[in-house]
Structures are given as structure tokens and as C-alpha cells.
Design an enzyme around this catalytic site. Structure first.
Site, short mmCIF file in Angstrom:
data_model
loop_
_atom_site.label_atom_id
_atom_site.label_comp_id
_atom_site.label_asym_id
_atom_site.label_seq_id
_atom_site.Cartn_x
_atom_site.Cartn_y
_atom_site.Cartn_z
N SER A 254 0.84 -1.20 0.00
CA SER A 254 0.00 0.00 0.00
C SER A 254 0.87 1.25 0.00
O SER A 254 1.59 1.52 0.96
CB SER A 254 -0.90 0.00 1.24
OG SER A 254 -1.35 1.32 1.47
N MET B 167 -8.51 8.43 -0.76
CA MET B 167 -9.36 8.87 0.36
C MET B 167 -9.88 10.27 0.09
O MET B 167 -9.13 11.13 -0.40
CB MET B 167 -8.55 8.87 1.66
CG MET B 167 -7.92 7.54 1.98
SD MET B 167 -7.14 7.59 3.59
CE MET B 167 -6.38 5.97 3.64
N ASP C 2 -6.78 -6.19 4.21
CA ASP C 2 -6.08 -4.90 4.20
C ASP C 2 -6.11 -4.27 5.59
O ASP C 2 -7.19 -3.99 6.12
CB ASP C 2 -6.79 -4.00 3.17
CG ASP C 2 -6.14 -2.63 3.01
OD1 ASP C 2 -5.10 -2.38 3.64
OD2 ASP C 2 -6.70 -1.82 2.24
N MET D 250 -11.55 -5.43 5.22
CA MET D 250 -10.76 -4.42 5.93
C MET D 250 -10.51 -4.95 7.35
O MET D 250 -11.46 -5.20 8.09
CB MET D 250 -11.50 -3.09 6.01
CG MET D 250 -11.54 -2.28 4.73
SD MET D 250 -9.94 -1.95 3.98
CE MET D 250 -9.08 -1.10 5.32
N ASP E 238 -4.40 3.81 -2.09
CA ASP E 238 -5.47 4.16 -1.16
C ASP E 238 -5.99 5.56 -1.46
O ASP E 238 -5.35 6.56 -1.12
CB ASP E 238 -4.96 4.09 0.28
CG ASP E 238 -4.82 2.65 0.75
OD1 ASP E 238 -5.81 1.90 0.65
OD2 ASP E 238 -3.73 2.28 1.20
N HIS F 116 -0.94 -1.17 -4.36
CA HIS F 116 -2.26 -0.80 -3.82
C HIS F 116 -2.31 0.72 -3.60
O HIS F 116 -1.47 1.28 -2.90
CB HIS F 116 -2.42 -1.55 -2.49
CG HIS F 116 -3.73 -1.38 -1.80
ND1 HIS F 116 -4.82 -2.20 -2.01
CD2 HIS F 116 -4.12 -0.49 -0.84
CE1 HIS F 116 -5.81 -1.83 -1.22
NE2 HIS F 116 -5.42 -0.79 -0.50
N MET G 134 -11.72 4.70 -1.17
CA MET G 134 -12.39 5.01 0.11
C MET G 134 -13.04 6.37 -0.05
O MET G 134 -12.61 7.37 0.54
CB MET G 134 -11.37 4.97 1.25
CG MET G 134 -10.98 3.54 1.63
SD MET G 134 -9.46 3.47 2.59
CE MET G 134 -8.28 3.58 1.26
N HIS H 258 -7.97 1.17 -4.36
CA HIS H 258 -8.95 1.03 -3.27
C HIS H 258 -9.60 2.39 -3.05
O HIS H 258 -8.97 3.33 -2.56
CB HIS H 258 -8.17 0.56 -2.04
CG HIS H 258 -9.00 0.38 -0.81
ND1 HIS H 258 -8.44 0.20 0.44
CD2 HIS H 258 -10.35 0.33 -0.62
CE1 HIS H 258 -9.40 0.05 1.33
NE2 HIS H 258 -10.56 0.14 0.72
C1 DX5 Z 1 -6.28 1.85 5.39
C2 DX5 Z 1 -5.79 1.48 4.02
C3 DX5 Z 1 -4.72 0.45 4.01
C4 DX5 Z 1 -3.48 0.89 4.74
C5 DX5 Z 1 -2.74 -0.30 5.22
O1 DX5 Z 1 -7.29 2.78 5.27
O2 DX5 Z 1 -6.85 1.00 3.23
O3 DX5 Z 1 -4.40 0.05 2.70
O4 DX5 Z 1 -2.63 1.66 3.97
O5 DX5 Z 1 -1.68 0.14 5.97
P1 DX5 Z 1 -1.07 -0.75 7.13
O6 DX5 Z 1 -0.55 -1.99 6.48
O7 DX5 Z 1 0.00 0.13 7.68
O8 DX5 Z 1 -2.18 -1.04 8.08
ZN ZN Z 2 -6.31 0.03 1.26
#
Ligand code: DX5
Ligand code: ZN
Length: 226
Positions: free
Chosen positions: A6, A35, A173, A135, A33, A31, A66, A64
């Protein structure tokens, strides 16, 4: 096992170089993320950043989302060069339609479940999924602790997908490190997303080996059991 590092824990000032280093280390997936500050408290990046990174990377872009109302942004992420879009069941009002649209755009489609959302939320869309993501932390931040109940959810998901004869991959994740790999694989996870436990332990090639070795332990156990 597929490891999907990620980028949330990567160096945001050098993302292109980070992707290059991942490829050189032998990683196949990455990956992203995304947001929006609404579905989750944090804000990261959007399609323009992914598009720029796509220009110099052939990694599999596992994106991903979010974000609230992901339906409104599917085209933009497809144009940016995502390979797979994973949307949250809690954020998509019309999950079935959104997953179909992702396929129409020529991408792989995935659905993610927050820790409080039951696996049954996917019951009516299993045929539309290339991947289902559990998650194992509340989304929004890297570096959180793994929620142990997630293991039961992975098992429940495996049962559901088997019952429906769905070939969808099971992903997990949040809070994933090499120590958890054998248990996660045993429960049924196939794609492991790891942020801080991966990026905070360079060099990446060696870290990938730590995950691979942990996965091999589980495979050996399975052989021994059979
Ligand atoms: C959380 C993300 C994850 C996150 C994982 O909101 O979706 O992908 O980056 O990070 P670690 O492995 O540090 O929990
Ligand atoms: Zn993620």
C-alpha cells in the site's frame, strides 16, 4: 499469495521512484489508497496522480476507493490507468450497478467491507466480483493494529464464495505483517495488502522475501496436514 504493497506508507515525494523500486524488487501489484475526507477522515490523491504514475509503471494497479459515491468517479480512474477498482459496499448506493459499470470500463472489480459490515453484504453480488476485500482496520490511516475478528470474516467469505462457486480473490487490508501471513492464508486470504509493515522495512526485495517465506510456512503446514 499476492502481496499488494500500500503506497500510503511510501514516500509521497518520490512515488514514481517507489513504483520503480517495487518492480525491481519483484512485486507485481501495488495498492493505491484513495481517500476523500468524507468516507474516511483522511485525504490522499486522485486520478491525476495515478495517471502520471501509470506512464512509467507496468505494475498491476489495485485501486482502493475510500470515497463516497464512487459511481461518480469510475470513468476518471479507468482513464487514469487503474487495473482494478475496489469500492466500498458502505459507500456505493447501487453496488450492483457500480460493479457492472467497472466491468463495462474494462477493469477488474472488487468490493470492500469495513470491519463492522457483515460478509452477507456481498451475497447478491458474488458473480460480479473479481476480488472481495476484508478491511482488518477501520479505513483511513496506515499503521493501525489488525482487528483479530477479521480472520473469522475471511473464513466466512471463503465459505460464501465457495457456495456460490465464485472465483473471486479474497483480500485483506490493514495491520498485515509477515507474522500474520500464515494465519491469514490458512483462513483463506489470497491477496495481502501491507503498508507500514512493508515500506518501513527496506530494502523491498528482502522484505518481499520475508512475506514469501512466511507464506511458504503455511504451504508446508498444508502439505503436512494432507
Ligand atoms: C487503510 C488502508 C490500508 C493501509 C494499510 O485505510 O486502506 O491500505 O494503507 O496500511 P497498514 O498496512 O499500515 O495497516
Ligand atoms: Zn487500502
Amino acid at each position: 499469495m499476492i502481496l499488494s504493497p500500500s503506497l500510503l506508507s511510501a514516500d509521497f515525494g518520490n512515488l514514481a521512484r517507489e513504483l520503480d523500486d517495487l518492480a525491481k524488487a519483484g512485486v507485481a501489484w501495488v495498492h493505491f489508497d484513495v481517500m476523500d475526507g468524507r468516507f474516511v477522515p483522511n485525504i490522499t490523491f486522485g486520478p491525476p496522480v495515478i495517471k502520471r504514475l501509470r506512464e512509467n509503471s507496468r505494475l498491476f494497479f489495485d485501486v482502493h476507493l475510500m470515497i463516497e459515491e464512487p459511481e461518480r468517479h469510475l470513468e476518471a480512474f479507468a482513464e487514469a490507468g487503474a487495473d482494478m477498482l475496489v469500492i466500498h459496499v458502505e459507500a456505493a448506493r447501487h453496488l450492483d450497478r457500480a460493479l457492472r459499470r467497472i466491468h463495462e470500463l474494462g477493469l477488474k472489480a472488487g468490493a470492500a467491507l469495513n470491519p463492522s459490515t457483515p460478509v452477507a453484504a456481498l451475497e447478491n453480488v458474488t458473480d460480479l466480483l473479481d476480488m472481495a476485500l476484508i478491511m482488518s482496520v477501520n479505513p483511513g490511516f496506515g499503521g493501525q493494529s489488525f482487528i483479530p475478528r477479521s480472520l473469522d470474516k475471511i473464513r466466512d467469505l471463503r465459505t460464501l464464495l465457495r457456495e456460490c462457486a465464485s472465483p473471486a480473490l479474497i483480500a485483506v487490508d490493514g495491520g498485515v505483517d509477515p507474522e500474520k501471513v500464515p494465519g491469514l492464508l490458512q483462513a483463506g486470504a489470497q491477496v495481502l495488502v501491507s503498508g507500514s509493515a512493508f515500506f518501513n522495512h527496506p530494502p523491498y526485495q528482502k522484505r518481499l522475501l520475508d512475506f514469501d517465506r512466511a507464506a511458504a510456512k503455511e504451504t508446508q503446514c498444508l502439505h503436512a496436514k494432507n
